[in-house]
Design an enzyme around this catalytic site. Structure first.
Site, PDB file in Angstrom:
ATOM      1  N   ARG A 278       0.864  -1.181   0.000  1.00 55.43           N
ATOM      2  CA  ARG A 278       0.000   0.000   0.000  1.00 55.43           C
ATOM      3  C   ARG A 278       0.898   1.227   0.000  1.00 55.43           C
ATOM      4  O   ARG A 278       1.490   1.552   1.024  1.00 55.43           O
ATOM      5  CB  ARG A 278      -0.928  -0.044   1.232  1.00 55.43           C
ATOM      6  CG  ARG A 278      -1.597   1.271   1.517  1.00 55.43           C
ATOM      7  CD  ARG A 278      -2.715   1.169   2.508  1.00 55.43           C
ATOM      8  NE  ARG A 278      -2.366   0.673   3.832  1.00 55.43           N
ATOM      9  CZ  ARG A 278      -1.649   1.341   4.746  1.00 55.43           C
ATOM     10  NH1 ARG A 278      -1.134   2.512   4.469  1.00 55.43           N
ATOM     11  NH2 ARG A 278      -1.431   0.814   5.939  1.00 55.43           N
ATOM     12  N   HIS A 282      -3.334   4.462   4.891  1.00 52.47           N
ATOM     13  CA  HIS A 282      -4.466   3.532   4.954  1.00 52.47           C
ATOM     14  C   HIS A 282      -5.745   4.226   4.473  1.00 52.47           C
ATOM     15  O   HIS A 282      -6.491   3.685   3.664  1.00 52.47           O
ATOM     16  CB  HIS A 282      -4.643   3.025   6.386  1.00 52.47           C
ATOM     17  CG  HIS A 282      -5.926   2.289   6.584  1.00 52.47           C
ATOM     18  ND1 HIS A 282      -6.131   1.016   6.086  1.00 52.47           N
ATOM     19  CD2 HIS A 282      -7.101   2.647   7.171  1.00 52.47           C
ATOM     20  CE1 HIS A 282      -7.359   0.624   6.378  1.00 52.47           C
ATOM     21  NE2 HIS A 282      -7.957   1.599   7.030  1.00 52.47           N
ATOM     22  N   TYR A 291       4.500   4.723  11.552  1.00 55.72           N
ATOM     23  CA  TYR A 291       4.751   3.284  11.693  1.00 55.72           C
ATOM     24  C   TYR A 291       5.585   2.655  10.577  1.00 55.72           C
ATOM     25  O   TYR A 291       5.801   1.450  10.575  1.00 55.72           O
ATOM     26  CB  TYR A 291       3.425   2.504  11.845  1.00 55.72           C
ATOM     27  CG  TYR A 291       2.417   2.728  10.719  1.00 55.72           C
ATOM     28  CD1 TYR A 291       2.481   1.989   9.541  1.00 55.72           C
ATOM     29  CD2 TYR A 291       1.401   3.670  10.840  1.00 55.72           C
ATOM     30  CE1 TYR A 291       1.556   2.188   8.524  1.00 55.72           C
ATOM     31  CE2 TYR A 291       0.471   3.875   9.831  1.00 55.72           C
ATOM     32  CZ  TYR A 291       0.551   3.118   8.672  1.00 55.72           C
ATOM     33  OH  TYR A 291      -0.355   3.317   7.667  1.00 55.72           O
TER      34      TYR A 291
HETATM   35  C1  LIG Z   1     -14.420  -6.093  12.183  1.00 53.70           C
HETATM   36  C2  LIG Z   1     -13.553  -4.870  12.022  1.00 53.70           C
HETATM   37  N1  LIG Z   1     -12.485  -4.688  12.821  1.00 53.70           N
HETATM   38  C3  LIG Z   1     -11.710  -3.598  12.665  1.00 53.70           C
HETATM   39  C4  LIG Z   1     -12.008  -2.667  11.707  1.00 53.70           C
HETATM   40  C5  LIG Z   1     -11.120  -1.419  11.561  1.00 53.70           C
HETATM   41  N2  LIG Z   1     -10.324  -1.551  10.341  1.00 53.70           N
HETATM   42  C6  LIG Z   1     -10.705  -0.987   9.177  1.00 53.70           C
HETATM   43  S1  LIG Z   1      -9.647  -1.304   7.955  1.00 53.70           S
HETATM   44  C7  LIG Z   1      -8.615  -2.200   8.937  1.00 53.70           C
HETATM   45  C8  LIG Z   1      -7.351  -2.830   8.401  1.00 53.70           C
HETATM   46  C9  LIG Z   1      -7.623  -3.841   7.352  1.00 53.70           C
HETATM   47  O1  LIG Z   1      -6.416  -4.243   6.752  1.00 53.70           O
HETATM   48  P1  LIG Z   1      -6.384  -5.164   5.481  1.00 53.70           P
HETATM   49  O2  LIG Z   1      -7.497  -6.156   5.539  1.00 53.70           O
HETATM   50  O3  LIG Z   1      -5.010  -5.714   5.350  1.00 53.70           O
HETATM   51  O4  LIG Z   1      -6.733  -4.216   4.257  1.00 53.70           O
HETATM   52  P2  LIG Z   1      -6.016  -2.893   3.740  1.00 53.70           P
HETATM   53  O5  LIG Z   1      -6.689  -1.741   4.435  1.00 53.70           O
HETATM   54  O6  LIG Z   1      -4.576  -3.011   4.073  1.00 53.70           O
HETATM   55  O7  LIG Z   1      -6.268  -2.825   2.286  1.00 53.70           O
HETATM   56  C10 LIG Z   1      -9.106  -2.237  10.241  1.00 53.70           C
HETATM   57  C11 LIG Z   1      -8.460  -2.930  11.360  1.00 53.70           C
HETATM   58  C12 LIG Z   1     -13.144  -2.893  10.901  1.00 53.70           C
HETATM   59  N3  LIG Z   1     -13.485  -2.061   9.910  1.00 53.70           N
HETATM   60  N4  LIG Z   1     -13.892  -4.006  11.057  1.00 53.70           N
END
Ligand SMILES: Cc1ncc(C[n+]2csc(CCOP(=O)(O)OP(=O)(O)O)c2C)c(N)n1
Length: 391
Positions: A278, A282, A291
Site C-alpha cells: 500500500r 491507509h 509506523y
Molecule cells: C471487524 C472490524 N475490525 C476492525 C475494523 C477497523 N479496520 C478498518 S480497515 C482495517 C485494516 C484492514 O487491513 P487489510 O485487511 O489488510 O486491508 P487494507 O486496508 O490493508 O487494504 C481495520 C483494522 C473494521 N473495519 N472491522
C-alpha cells in the site's frame, strides 16, 4: 509419498522449517520486459489498453479525491495507489456476469466494470443521484447493474457471503463465479476461515482474492501472523491456491484467468494471494510516517505496477508517451468537472432513510422519521437549505 512412522516425539513434530515457502508467479520484470521463458496470459491490444486506461483513471481519481478530502469537500477517502495491478488485473479476467464482492480499496474493479466518473462522484458527495441514496460513507460503492455488491465497513463480512453467493450461482446453473477481495488483515477475522471452509466443502465457484499489501492500518504483517502469509491457509482448507506478484499486471491477469477456469470447470474455489504494497496512507484519516520508514516506501515505489505495465505497452508499440500525457490530462479535467457538478446537487430526501430495507417500513422507523421531520420544521437553521429535497 509415504512417510515412515515416527516413534520419537521430536521427529514427529512438524516445525515451520518443514514448510516450503509457496512460490510467487511473476511474468513482468520491473523494467517492463517479461522474464525469459515466461508465458503471457490471454491478452490483446484492446484488453491491454482497457486495463491501462482503468489504472490511470484510478490514479487520477485517487489523487484528486484525496485532495478533495483535504479541502473539506468530502469527509473520507481511501486510495488504491500501489495496488492497481492486483485489482485491475484480477477484474479484467472476469466476465460481466461474475459477482464482485469488494473490501473497500477496489474502486479500480468497479471502474473496469463501467462505473462512470459521475457515479463515483454522486456516491462520494452523497447527493440525490447516489445509488446508495447517501446512506453510506464515501467510497462504499455498490452497483446492482454491474454485479458489484455494496461495500460494508466491518472487515471480512463479504467472505462468507461470497461463498454463499457462489453456491447460489452453482445451484442456479450459471457459469459464473464470485470474486471476493480482502486484505491480509481481514484474513485474521473468523469470517475468513468460515468462508473458505464453507466454499471448499460445498464446492463453490468462488475466487478469494487477498491483497497482501503489508499492513492492516499500522499493523505490519509480522505482527499479524507468523506463517508464510495467507496462501498456505488455502492449502490447509483443501483449496487450490496461487500466490502472485501483485505489482505485475500480466501475472495477476494470468493467475485470475486460471482461477476462473478452475472455478467454472470444476465448481471449486481458488485462493489467490497477491503480494503488493500500500503506497499511500491507509485512509485519509491515517499518517503512515508513524509506523513505517520513507526508505521502505521508496523501495516499493521502484516497483510501481502502473509504470511497469506502461513500459510493457510501450515496448509492444501499443502506447506512446504523448498518448499517456493526454490520458492523464483528460482524466484530471473529467474528474474535476464531475466534482463541481456532484457537490452542487441536493442531498437525497429524508424519507429515503427508512426505505428499501424492509418491504413495509416498520412502525418504529416511521415514528423516528416523523420526529426528524418535526425537528427540521422546528429548527430549519440546523439543516442545509437543500437537504432532504429531491432534485
Ligand atoms: C471487524 C472490524 N475490525 C476492525 C475494523 C477497523 N479496520 C478498518 S480497515 C482495517 C485494516 C484492514 O487491513 P487489510 O485487511 O489488510 O486491508 P487494507 O486496508 O490493508 O487494504 C481495520 C483494522 C473494521 N473495519 N472491522
Amino acid at each position: 509419498m509415504s512417510l515412515e512412522p515416527q516413534h520419537q516425539v521430536h521427529k514427529a513434530v512438524m516445525t515451520s522449517g518443514h514448510a516450503l515457502k509457496i512460490p510467487e508467479l511473476k511474468i513482468l520484470q520491473s523494467d517492463g520486459t517479461p522474464y525469459p521463458g515466461a508465458t503471457l496470459p490471454d491478452i490483446d491490444q484492446e484488453l491491454a489498453l482497457k486495463i491501462y486506461d482503468t489504472a490511470v483513471f484510478t490514479r487520477v481519481l485517487d489523487e484528486r479525491m484525496l485532495a478533495a478530502q483535504r479541502q473539506g469537500r468530502i469527509s473520507f477517502y481511501m486510495t488504491c495507489i500501489g495496488e492497481e495491478a492486483a485489482v485491475v488485473g484480477s477484474a479484467a479476467a472476469l466476465g460481466q456476469d461474475d459477482m464482485i464482492m469488494a473490501q473497500y480499496r477496489e474502486q479500480a474493479a468497479l471502474r473496469y466494470r463501467g462505473f462512470t466518473t459521475e457515479q463515483f462522484m454522486n456516491q462520494m458527495f452523497s447527493n440525490v443521484k447516489d445509488l446508495g441514496k447517501g446512506r453510506q460513507m464515501p467510497i462504499h460503492y455498490g452497483s446492482n447493474e454491474l454485479n458489484y455488491m455494496t461495500v460494508s465497513s466491518p472487515l471480512g463480512t463479504q467472505i462468507p457471503q461470497a461463498a454463499g453467493y457462489a453456491y447460489g450461482q452453482k445451484r442456479a446453473g450459471k457459469e459464473a463465479v464470485t470474486l471476493c477481495y480482502f486484505g491480509e488483515g481481514a484474513a485474521s477475522e473468523g469470517d475468513f476461515h468460515a468462508g473458505l471452509n464453507m466454499a471448499a466443502v460445498l464446492n463453490c465457484p468462488a475466487i478469494f482474492f487477498c491483497r497482501n499489501n503489508g499492513y492492516a492500518i499500522s499493523t505490519p504483517t509480522s505482527e499479524q501472523f507468523a506463517g508464510d502469509g495467507i496462501a498456505p491457509r488455502g492449502v490447509g482448507y483443501g483449496i487450490n491456491t496461487i500466490r502472485v506478484d501483485g505489482n505485475d499486471m500480466l501475472a495477476v491477469l494470468a493467475a485470475t484467468q486460471q482461477a476462473r477456469a478452475i472455478a467454472v470447470a470444476e465448481n471449486k474455489p481458488v485462493l489467490i494471494e497477491a503480494m503488493s504494497y500500500r503506497l499511500g496512507a491507509h485512509s485519509s484519516s491515517d499518517d503512515p510516517s508513524g509506523y513505517r520508514s520513507r526508505e521502505e516506501e521508496a523501495k516499493w515505489r521502484e516497483h510501481d505496477p502502473v509504470l511497469r505495465f506502461k513500459l510493457w505497452l510501450l515496448a509492444q508499440g501499443w502506447w506512446s508517451e504523448q498518448q499517456d500525457e493526454a490520458l492523464y490530462d483528460q482524466y484530471r479535467k473529467e474528474v474535476l468537472a464531475a466534482v463541481k457538478v456532484a457537490e452542487t446537487l441536493p442531498k437525497p430526501a429524508y424519507d429515503t432513510l427508512v426505505t428499501d430495507v424492509y418491504d413495509i417500513v416498520p412502525e418504529h422507523l416511521e415514528k423516528q422519521l416523523q420526529e426528524t421531520r418535526d425537528h427540521m420544521a422546528r429548527y430549519p437553521d440546523h439543516y442545509p437549505a437543500d437537504s432532504g429535497k429531491e432534485a
